[in-house]
Design a protein around this motif. Structure first.
Motif, short mmCIF file in Angstrom:
data_model
loop_
_atom_site.label_atom_id
_atom_site.label_comp_id
_atom_site.label_asym_id
_atom_site.label_seq_id
_atom_site.Cartn_x
_atom_site.Cartn_y
_atom_site.Cartn_z
N UNK A 1 0.82 -1.21 0.00
CA UNK A 1 0.00 0.00 0.00
C UNK A 1 0.85 1.26 0.00
N UNK A 2 1.92 1.26 0.81
CA UNK A 2 2.84 2.40 0.82
C UNK A 2 3.45 2.62 -0.56
N UNK A 3 3.86 1.52 -1.19
CA UNK A 3 4.44 1.62 -2.53
C UNK A 3 3.42 2.10 -3.55
N UNK A 4 2.19 1.60 -3.47
CA UNK A 4 1.15 2.02 -4.42
C UNK A 4 0.87 3.51 -4.29
N UNK A 5 0.74 4.03 -3.08
CA UNK A 5 0.50 5.46 -2.90
C UNK A 5 1.66 6.27 -3.49
N UNK B 1 -8.75 -6.98 -7.16
CA UNK B 1 -9.47 -5.85 -7.75
C UNK B 1 -9.91 -4.85 -6.67
N UNK B 2 -10.50 -5.30 -5.59
CA UNK B 2 -10.95 -4.40 -4.53
C UNK B 2 -9.77 -3.70 -3.85
N UNK B 3 -8.65 -4.39 -3.73
CA UNK B 3 -7.48 -3.78 -3.11
C UNK B 3 -7.00 -2.61 -3.97
N UNK B 4 -6.90 -2.81 -5.29
CA UNK B 4 -6.46 -1.73 -6.17
C UNK B 4 -7.49 -0.61 -6.23
N UNK C 1 -7.00 2.53 -4.22
CA UNK C 1 -6.08 3.55 -4.72
C UNK C 1 -6.66 4.30 -5.92
N UNK C 2 -7.97 4.13 -6.14
CA UNK C 2 -8.64 4.88 -7.20
C UNK C 2 -8.73 4.19 -8.54
N UNK C 3 -8.36 2.92 -8.62
CA UNK C 3 -8.42 2.19 -9.89
C UNK C 3 -9.78 1.56 -10.07
#
Length: 146
Positions: A90-94, A118-121, A124-126
């Motif tokens: 999550x830190x890396x995705x942000x 899918x829900x995890x992404x 982050x707005x995807x």
């Protein structure tokens, strides 16, 4: 928050690069039992960057950012099994979303998510941007963030 590192392949210490690639192969090829060319040539394209988090000398999470013809792409998001659940991905995705916005303001960001993520992404707005497909026997969904 852990320290996030970012660099192009040519600027990464060889031992660190080895550990990044080892983690990706360990997760995507060995753990997921998907024999495919993990090292696909895209890491050395112009504008490509790798991001990672290390604990001591070990790389525990990584992803890559690529430039596509119509925007940016995030991929190869991987966390070492012993480091999962700590929020590193999550830190890396942000950080990756922020980097894409900085590098190519206003352009969309794409990724191909494994269906179970899918829900995890989406956090982050995807959003889903196409039909599901299989890659190496693993169901995926294209996603996009405008």
């Amino acid at each position: 928050m852990p320290q996030i590192h970012r660099a192009g392949v040519a600027d990464i210490d060889p031992i660190t690069l080895y550990r990044i690639l080892w983690l990706r192969v360990s997760v995507f090829v060995v753990e997921q039992d998907a024999a495919y060319p993990e090292i696909d040539g895209r890491d050395i394209e112009p504008g490509a960057e790798l991001m990672w988090i290390a604990e001591g000398p070990e790389v525990v999470a990584t992803l890559r950012i690529l430039r596509d013809a119509d925007g940016m792409r995030i991929g190869r998001v991987a966390t070492a099994a012993p480091a999962r659940g700590r929020g590193y991905a999550g830190d890396l995705m942000r950080a990756a979303v922020a980097r894409c916005a900085e590098t190519a303001p206003g352009l969309p960001i794409a990724l191909d998510a494994q269906m179970q993520l899918e829900d995890w992404y989406a956090r982050f707005g995807f959003v889903r941007s196409g039909e599901p497909f299989e890659e190496d026997g693993i169901p995926h969904i294209p996603m996009r963030r405008s």
